[in-house]
Write an enzyme that holds these catalytic residues in place. Structure first.
Site: not given
Lengths: 405, 405
Positions: A112, A142, A186-187, A243, A298
């Site tokens: 992004n 992501d 994650m995310g 998360e 990851q």
């Protein structure tokens, strides 16, 4: 003849170097149109400090091949946001450097924020009639970029998550005593990677039994009830949480733990939501509880690299180069899926101004079981992305990755 | 003709099922001496509750083959210590069950505590002239069993640790800003697995720059000084610490953090030494700090399974069966290394009474740099153990492991 420069930006993935490979090897093919091939060291931030390298000189064929399976960011990365004001002095400074190096083609591999850089540079270039074509190559574990079927990097991270969750399930099930294992994935805002936990299920009822994404609100009482219900049919439970899970007021669950106390040094304790939920379950249910934070591996592991992902990442890089040579600029390479016969991906181009600073979340219709499960649609979407294992060249028993000293 | 029974006990490893494979396939070959082949479910504890399975019935050839690459404990495990007093009623209870099933051969795959079970059962059998041969097959990621060159399970865990630390180093080095990443690795008393972090180094000066084992005392001030010194030649530092590091009074470093405060629910906070050191560095040095706990995946992952380890684990299992058929009992299978030409391992037998409840630590002479580094002797010792990658059969993009529903 013009020169080309390529940089990497944002967090590492398993295949960002595969895209770098794609850019470099395609550039090397066009000796009639591209003279030198440069790499920015530590992205635009390092480049502003004069840090770059001549990739033709430093890249023998074996290193170029090793890039295909090397995780991380070979050229180094940065988290540097260009000023919103295109009249800022940094822009002429940058373009002076481009001119000095006779750059005609600029490639930026990132997510992004990196697409924001591509957008600003290409808008500046247009306004000032700079003769440089600027293309973004997407990457992020992501999977939250819009206008593309998925992003390079997601498939390998999803495969790592699925394989790890599967093995955590195996580990959790060796004893006969009731247990809950919470896996934090994650995310922060988009739950794509956490959803990939569902791919670990080998049969109906297999772990993970509960999966919580940040796309829906998380209710702690409901969570305890969900766990109790799951114990009715299974002794060893694995639960996947993103998360970024939050309550209905938008407060992150990890903030509850961080409010709890201070560490030995008097600072706020900083732990994730997994640790908080571990403590919550421990305080409410009389069972063994453990939390596992999958952590940086990851996003940086090539153990479970997806061959599909790695190939697509390289394809995105080489497609970007051919598009720039055809005159394109201000674009991001996108993936278009064709499912008519079997899974097939072709590359396209989208306007980078539309992509940057936006976020694609998991569709709510793919989240089932009152926010505790993931639908078959997601599985059908994600499964093709984790297929195939690249052959990893080994040295002394470990992967022989490319590196700069 | 007598029957055979095999069980698994203690924590999982990547290759405990490979030893199970070794026992089963060897037993299947001796149809003239061994009639039925049983598996205890959840070890001796489950067996006492009457839980066992007929492996010939439930083990088609493809499942037997899949065992070779399946991590965890296929038959389930337990942490059950038999009473010290051999006159306890549990012993006749167990041997009655053995007699009911006409068991002539008993195999137990496990670590220290499991060898204690093997020792007690074989002493009881001798005292009571029970006609059953009792053999221990070693396994532990900790590599802390004495009288054997190494233990099955260590090689794969060491490979997982080395590969993960290497990738964490790649991840930590993408940005140009100073950082410390602390990797907490399993091993409460013996530092073998933490020492394996050294195998991640690709060149002199590469990460991990500091490695701390529980064999020596850990001094927090010295640690800060070590980190500061390391920053003189490197920006991104990776530090490996064993979960069991302790100060000179014997107090575990993780206990410092756990004294700090309580969680949201008023309980003592339970975190590891990695988190504590993260907070320590944060409070003392103005740099980015992160801690990564490798957690259960280091003992249950087949991503980085070592083919050498997997083959040796199977060999230990089959050697145990042939030894029992020759009349041996009260023994543990051991590994004897022959380095005369190249690395070669043969199996032997050692008295299980001598092995159980003892611990082999990393020799102090292999710990260098005032307790911050690992010597070449360790590398020479460990490197052969992580060689080779087994071919992992895949299904839907993930390893196709054997499992019981």
């Amino acid at each position: 003849m013009k020169n080309l420069i390529v940089g990497q930006s944002g967090g590492p993935t398993a295949v960002i170097n595969s895209s770098l490979y794609g850019v470099i090897q395609e550039a090397f093919l066009h000796t009639d149109e591209i003279e030198n091939v440069y790499g920015m060291i530590n992205g635009i931030e390092g480049f502003l400090k004069g840090k770059y390298t001549d990739l033709r000189a430093e890249m023998p064929p074996e290193t170029l091949q090793a890039l295909r399976i090397t995780p991380g960011a070979y050229l180094g990365s940065c988290r540097y946001k260009l000023p919103e004001d295109l009249n800022d002095t940094v822009y002429p400074e940058l373009f002076n450097r481009f001119r000095e190096l006779n750059i005609g083609y600029f490639f930026y591999i990132g997510g992004n924020d990196s697409m924001d850089t591509v957008s600003k540079l290409s808008r500046y270039a247009t306004e000032h009639r700079e003769e440089i074509r600027i293309i973004g190559i997407p990457k992020t574990i992501d999977n939250d970029l819009i206008n593309t079927d998925h992003t390079p990097g997601f498939g390998s991270a999803a495969k790592y998550v699925a394989a790890s969750v599967c093995e955590i399930g195996i580990d959790a099930s060796v004893y006969d005593t009731k247990s809950v294992t919470i896996v934090e994935i994650m995310g922060r805002h988009a739950g794509w990677l956490t959803a990939a936990g569902v791919l670990a299920r080998k049969f109906k009822g297999d772990n993970p039994v509960l999966i919580y994404l940040p796309e829906t609100d998380f209710d702690q009482e409901q969570f305890i009830a969900d766990v109790q219900k799951a114990f009715q049919s299974k002794n060893n439970l694995v639960v996947c949480v993103s998360e970024g899970i939050h309550d209905k007021t938008g407060k992150f669950i990890c903030e509850y733990e961080n409010e709890a106390g201070t560490d030995t040094f008097g600072h706020k304790m900083l732990t994730g939501c997994g640790k908080y939920l571990e403590n919550l379950v421990k305080s409410r249910l009389n069972v063994k509880v453990r939390s596992v934070e999958l952590n940086v591996n990851q996003r940086c592991s090539a153990f479970a690299q997806s061959l599909t992902d790695s190939r697509e990442a390289a394809k995105a890089g080489s497609f970007g180069v051919t598009a720039a040579l055809k005159g394109e600029t201000g674009k991001m390479v996108s993936f278009i899926r064709d499912n008519s016969v079997s899974y097939d991906i072709s590359c396209g181009l989208v306007d980078v101004d539309e992509v940057c600073n936006k976020e694609k979340c998991v569709p709510l219709s793919w989240i089932t079981g009152n926010g505790t499960d993931i639908s078959q649609e997601f599985i059908d979407y994600a499964l093709p992305l984790i297929q195939g294992n690249p052959a990893i060249p080994m040295k002394s028993g470990l992967p022989n990755y490319a590196y700069r000293k």
